[in-house]
Each structure stands twice: as structure tokens, then as C-alpha cells.
Design a protein around this motif. Sequence first.
Motif, PDB file in Angstrom:
ATOM      1  N   TRP A   1      47.929 -38.745  47.179  1.00  0.00           N
ATOM      2  CA  TRP A   1      46.534 -39.012  47.493  1.00  0.00           C
ATOM      3  C   TRP A   1      45.629 -37.846  47.096  1.00  0.00           C
ATOM      4  O   TRP A   1      44.534 -38.046  46.568  1.00  0.00           O
ATOM      5  CB  TRP A   1      46.404 -39.312  48.981  1.00  0.00           C
ATOM      6  N   THR A   2      46.076 -36.642  47.320  1.00  0.00           N
ATOM      7  CA  THR A   2      45.236 -35.473  47.038  1.00  0.00           C
ATOM      8  C   THR A   2      44.838 -35.417  45.568  1.00  0.00           C
ATOM      9  O   THR A   2      43.694 -35.134  45.227  1.00  0.00           O
ATOM     10  CB  THR A   2      45.977 -34.174  47.430  1.00  0.00           C
ATOM     11  N   THR A   3      45.785 -35.708  44.684  1.00  0.00           N
ATOM     12  CA  THR A   3      45.522 -35.605  43.251  1.00  0.00           C
ATOM     13  C   THR A   3      44.819 -36.827  42.687  1.00  0.00           C
ATOM     14  O   THR A   3      43.929 -36.706  41.843  1.00  0.00           O
ATOM     15  CB  THR A   3      46.847 -35.385  42.490  1.00  0.00           C
TER      16      THR A   3
ATOM     17  N   ILE B   1      42.525 -43.928  42.555  1.00  0.00           N
ATOM     18  CA  ILE B   1      42.956 -45.033  43.405  1.00  0.00           C
ATOM     19  C   ILE B   1      41.754 -45.830  43.901  1.00  0.00           C
ATOM     20  O   ILE B   1      41.735 -47.066  43.840  1.00  0.00           O
ATOM     21  CB  ILE B   1      43.780 -44.504  44.595  1.00  0.00           C
ATOM     22  N   LEU B   2      40.732 -45.137  44.355  1.00  0.00           N
ATOM     23  CA  LEU B   2      39.538 -45.822  44.847  1.00  0.00           C
ATOM     24  C   LEU B   2      38.822 -46.548  43.718  1.00  0.00           C
ATOM     25  O   LEU B   2      38.288 -47.648  43.898  1.00  0.00           O
ATOM     26  CB  LEU B   2      38.608 -44.817  45.518  1.00  0.00           C
TER      27      LEU B   2
ATOM     28  N   CYS C   1      33.674 -41.431  40.349  1.00  0.00           N
ATOM     29  CA  CYS C   1      33.768 -40.947  38.976  1.00  0.00           C
ATOM     30  C   CYS C   1      35.064 -40.174  38.785  1.00  0.00           C
ATOM     31  O   CYS C   1      35.815 -39.922  39.716  1.00  0.00           O
ATOM     32  CB  CYS C   1      32.587 -40.061  38.626  1.00  0.00           C
ATOM     33  N   GLU C   2      35.345 -39.759  37.562  1.00  0.00           N
ATOM     34  CA  GLU C   2      36.602 -39.106  37.250  1.00  0.00           C
ATOM     35  C   GLU C   2      36.634 -37.662  37.728  1.00  0.00           C
ATOM     36  O   GLU C   2      37.673 -36.998  37.647  1.00  0.00           O
ATOM     37  CB  GLU C   2      36.832 -39.141  35.730  1.00  0.00           C
ATOM     38  N   HIS C   3      35.512 -37.117  38.194  1.00  0.00           N
ATOM     39  CA  HIS C   3      35.473 -35.693  38.526  1.00  0.00           C
ATOM     40  C   HIS C   3      35.767 -35.422  39.991  1.00  0.00           C
ATOM     41  O   HIS C   3      36.073 -34.299  40.372  1.00  0.00           O
ATOM     42  CB  HIS C   3      34.101 -35.116  38.179  1.00  0.00           C
ATOM     43  N   CYS C   4      35.659 -36.427  40.847  1.00  0.00           N
ATOM     44  CA  CYS C   4      35.864 -36.224  42.286  1.00  0.00           C
ATOM     45  C   CYS C   4      37.314 -36.503  42.673  1.00  0.00           C
ATOM     46  O   CYS C   4      37.958 -37.310  42.059  1.00  0.00           O
ATOM     47  CB  CYS C   4      34.965 -37.140  43.076  1.00  0.00           C
TER      48      CYS C   4
END
Length: 277
Positions: A60-62, A67-68, A274-277
Amino acid sequence: MSTGLPIEITSSMNSQNYTSFCRLDIDIHKNVPHIHIHEKGENKERWHGAEIQIVIEGNWTTYRSKILHYMRQMAVITPYAQFLFQFVSDSPEKNVTIRFTRRTDIMPSVPLETKYHPSAVDILLIKRLITETSKQTLLQFLQHEFVNIGKSHAERLIGEMGPDFSPKMSVKSLTPQQIVRIHQLFRQAKFDDPSGDILSPAGEYNLRLGIIKELHPDMVATFSGSAQVFEGHPFIVEAGVSVGGKDVKQDCYEENQLEQLQDQPNTRQDWCLCEHC
């Protein structure tokens, strides 16, 4: 497969006064269910629908944002389904619960089972079909195990295979070299395209509704094409484009802002995907 835990399914139809509960896993080699429990339960509230629960293991951390983002994409193309995503942490304050709600009861048409298109099979699949078929002759095999091969077409194909083939020869007696020849002819011959009946497209209505439901755009355009074919495999192109919306932000959230949002599961619309968070 990551946890070894079975899938749990609860379902009930409009006309039923009970629910059906099933706990099962899948035999991935035979593609059949292995049922642990299958029982009926009370349904005093006359609930109807289908609920599927599955537990998976992941990092989940990575991969939180991916996933969302994936869950939202699923919610966009299936507005007739409701998704409840829960992340349970060792630290309760980091638990996450997000619900993607249902907006329609209109579901895509059920795909129809079909036979294989001759231009889409390989040698291994032909061998398997020969082993499993109940047909006795080569002519019957070609007619009944593949789509778009009628009797006259099958007779022409057998004639082009060479002197070692005949319509009445036993399909079980085919040698490996003869099977290779059949496969070669399947790749060279022309066949009518398969129908799109085996597909279950989202449909332009559901695609548009899903985009509006999840993205709240200022403008949206959707497209759903007719069935096309590539190397014997039918496909349908569906696309949606949206502009603007309440979720669009010039910059993504900082990490500490995202952590604060985890404590507000009901503010799903404010998540940055987005891909950065």
C-alpha cells in the motif's frame, strides 16, 4: 493467490425471499470453482443484487495512488456496480475506506459463448480440440468445432490440405505433421469475420454516466464503435474524453495533505489520483 483466502459471494434475485452465500476458490488449471460453503440465509429486507468480497495482499505504501486510480477507472466503466475499498493498517489512524457508488441498474448485455475462429487458433489448441471433440470425422470436426466453417467450406479446405486428407478420415488419427498442415491452412485461408456476440462492451451510455459520476467534468464526449476483428479476435473500441471538472487541480497534493485526507473517507472526491502522490 496472494493470501490463499477464498472469495465470498452473497446474492439474491428480485423474486427471492432468501440470500445465497457461497465461499469458494478457483481451480486455475480446470477453471472450475472449488466450493467450501453454499447455503441460504434470511432476506427480510428483500435485498437483491450480488456482493463479492476478496482479500488481496499488496504494498500500500508504494502503490497507493495507483490502486486508487485503478479503482476509480473501474468505477468509471462500471457505473452499475458499487465498490467498497478498505485498507486496514496496524495504526488505526491510517485506515482508509473509500466507496464508489452505483448510479444505474442498466448493465451491458451478457456475452455469448462461441466456438473458436479458425484464424485465431494455434497448434496446441487444435490438438486439444481434437482430443476433446466428440466428432468422428475430419469433416465433422471442422464444421462443428469452429465458427464460420460450413459443410461446403470444410470440404474445400480438406481438398486443399493435400492427398493425405479426406473428409471421412478419423480426426483422432491425424498425425502431428497433418495437424501442422491444418494450422498452416487456417492461417492462409480467408474466413468471415467473427461476430461481436462474445463481447460485453460498457456501452456509450454507461461510459458517459461513469465519467460524469466520478470526474464531474465540464464537458464530456464518448464513443463506442462497432465490432471489428484482428487475427480472428473480435474487439470493440470504446473511448471517453472529459475536460475540466471539480477534481481537476493544477498541482497535486503534498504528502501531508494526502495523509490528512485519509481520515476523511467520505470526501472521496478530494483525493488526488495523479502519478505523483
